[in-house]
Design an enzyme around this catalytic site. Structure first.
Site, PDB file in Angstrom:
ATOM      1  N   HIS A  24       0.896  -1.068  -0.046  1.00  0.00           N
ATOM      2  CA  HIS A  24      -0.026   0.068  -0.101  1.00  0.00           C
ATOM      3  C   HIS A  24       0.813   1.299  -0.172  1.00  0.00           C
ATOM      4  CE1 HIS A  24      -4.130  -1.824   0.994  1.00  0.00           C
ATOM      5  NE2 HIS A  24      -3.124  -2.874   0.902  1.00  0.00           N
ATOM      6  N   ASP A 116      -5.204   6.122   2.003  1.00  0.00           N
ATOM      7  CA  ASP A 116      -5.507   4.880   1.441  1.00  0.00           C
ATOM      8  C   ASP A 116      -7.055   4.468   1.760  1.00  0.00           C
ATOM      9  OD1 ASP A 116      -3.559   2.010   0.940  1.00  0.00           O
ATOM     10  OD2 ASP A 116      -5.549   1.797   1.583  1.00  0.00           O
TER      11      ASP A 116
END
Ligand code: UDP
Length: 460
Positions: A24, A116
């Protein structure tokens, strides 16, 4: 716009807030480099644990830390995934609020956060300040489409035992769904975080996605009708591996593990073009002992040479004597520079767990894949690799979820061989060119980045 427009003569300041996992952090950092290139200041916000334990953190990003409640041990020190995610939300919100408060009275207040999708709570904290909110997705649009339909209650659960149609996607068999949906109840904490990330997505000012239009055209067209703010900004991989436009941009800028120099690359240098099988199951999943044994046996009996990444935490699962028995033909490393490896001409195929970054990296570098998906979105990525983009084959698992040595060997032989392999290699070349075009087109980056920076500079 050549450089970020400057309101009150001030450079726009963006906080990049990735979910604390390698897969990520890398794509969001990569996108951040694009913003920096256009004149924005981007600070990386990560957990204290990751800031302290990671390798080679790029010095070009000011580093700000928040707490996940596990400053000394990260997720591995939490009692359970559920308790970690709860703690990340609670302590992360508190410490992010403090960071934003401190910056608001500094010479460099924040214009926008890019967070995110897994951290949907960031939006609630950001809402307390007058700043822009951009969400960044690090999985494919296809899996998002599935999760969104699940979130909306439009998919029957548990999944019925038949092919299921979801707008924008090919019909999917239940095992081709993300594991959290197909094997309902296996990871309820992740299920909650992922499915519920769509609860407040419409409140974000921008929606960025690490994919590219051609790769996911049909599903993107569907998702654009739901979220018109979507912008594709992928493939989010370092420029050196695509157009080379950003000088010295060869790595993402933060690594959880140490690649131990260039041992893998030196070893590859001595191998014939297209002769090596590269095996890697990613940065975080634990492979079962049985799967390690089957993989090892396959590689032992395979005629090809191989480079296998076995993280230190997995090494005890390797059969005894495996390394000694195969040292003439193979190399096992605890980590490597995967992009450099995939770009090496000695690589013939990639046995992959089908994480989204690994999938995109292989597509961008034109490397055919043997898909060995484990959990989460990997099962759906494998479906696309084999049946939609046709850049690999899937090695089927047995009823216990293990890919046996024969099945894996057959997959490798098919991909490395002439008949099916030839077609797959041709497709891989076509997709590589498509990825490069998306990257170069500017539509993916420059236009979106210019528009984004202009808006955040003038509005916030
Ligand atoms: N990776 C790497 N060296 C390795 C193994 C993996 O640099 O030896 C990188 C890989 O290039 C990718 C990331 O780790 O960018 C893994 O992300 P992915 O989404 O593929 O899988 P995850 O680790 O999240 O399951």
């Amino acid at each position: 716009m050549a450089d970020a427009t400057v309101k009150n003569n001030r450079t726009p300041h963006i906080l990049a807030i990735p979910y604390p996992a390698q897969g990520h952090i890398s794509p969001l950092l990569q996108f951040s480099k694009r913003l920096q290139k256009k004149g924005a200041k981007v600070s990386l916000v990560t957990t204290k644990f990751i800031a302290r334990t990671s390798h080679s953190i790029s010095s070009s990003f000011p580093l700000l830390t928040i707490s996940d409640g596990h400053d000394d041990g990260g997720i591995d020190s939490a009692e359970s995934i559920q308790s970690y995610l709860d703690s990340l939300r609670r302590f992360g919100s508190e410490s992010l609020r403090e960071v934003l408060q401190q910056l608001s009275s500094s010479a460099s207040p924040v214009n926008c956060v890019i967070y995110d999708g897994f951290l949907s709570w960031v939006l609630n904290v950001a809402n307390e300040f007058e700043i822009g909110k951009a969400v960044f997705f690090t999985q494919s649009c296809a899996v998002a489409d599935i999760y969104y339909h699940v979130y909306k209650g439009l998919v029957e659960l548990p999944l019925p035992d038949k092919e299921i149609e979801i707008p924008g996607l090919p019909p999917l068999k239940p095992p081709e769904f993300p594991s959290f949906i197909y094997q309902l109840g296996t990871y309820p904490a992740y299920y909650d975080v992922i499915v519920n990330q769509y609860a407040n997505i419409h409140k974000a000012d921008w929606i960025f996605w690490n994919t590219f239009y051609e790769l996911e055209r049909e599903v993107l067209e569907c998702l654009k009708r739901i979220w018109p703010a979507i912008r594709t900004v992928g493939p989010s991989i370092p420029s050196a591996f695509l157009d080379g436009r950003i000088e010295d941009d060869r790595d993402y800028g933060l690594s959880f593990f140490n690649p131990n120099g260039d041992a893998s690359l030196k070893w590859l240098d001595g191998r014939r073009k297209g002769s090596v099988v590269f095996v890697s199951f990613g940065s975080l999943g634990a492979v079962s002992v049985k799967q390690m044994e089957e993989t090892a046996n396959c590689l032992k009996n395979c005629k090809c040479q191989f480079l296998w990444v076995v993280r230190t935490s997995e090494a005890a699962k390797l059969p005894r004597d495996f390394m000694a028995e195969t040292k003439e033909r193979g190399l096992v490393v605890s980590w490597c520079r995967q992009l450099e490896v995939l770009a090496h001409e000695a690589i013939g195929c990639f046995v992959t767990h089908c994480g989204w970054n690994s999938t995109l990296e292989a597509i961008c570098l034109g490397v055919p894949m043997v898909a060995v998906p484990g959990w989460t979105d990997q099962t759906t990525n494998a479906k696309f690799i084999t049946d939609v983009w046709k850049v690999g084959v899937k090695a089927p698992a047995d009823s216990g979820g293990v890919v046996g040595r024969e099945a894996l060997l057959q997959g490798i032989e098919e991909v490395m061989g002439e008949e099916k392999g030839g077609e797959i290699r041709e497709n891989a070349v076509v997709w590589k060119a498509s990825a490069l075009k998306a990257f170069e087109a500017g539509g993916s980056f420059d236009g979106v980045v210019d528009e984004f920076l202009a808006k955040i500079s003038s509005r916030f």
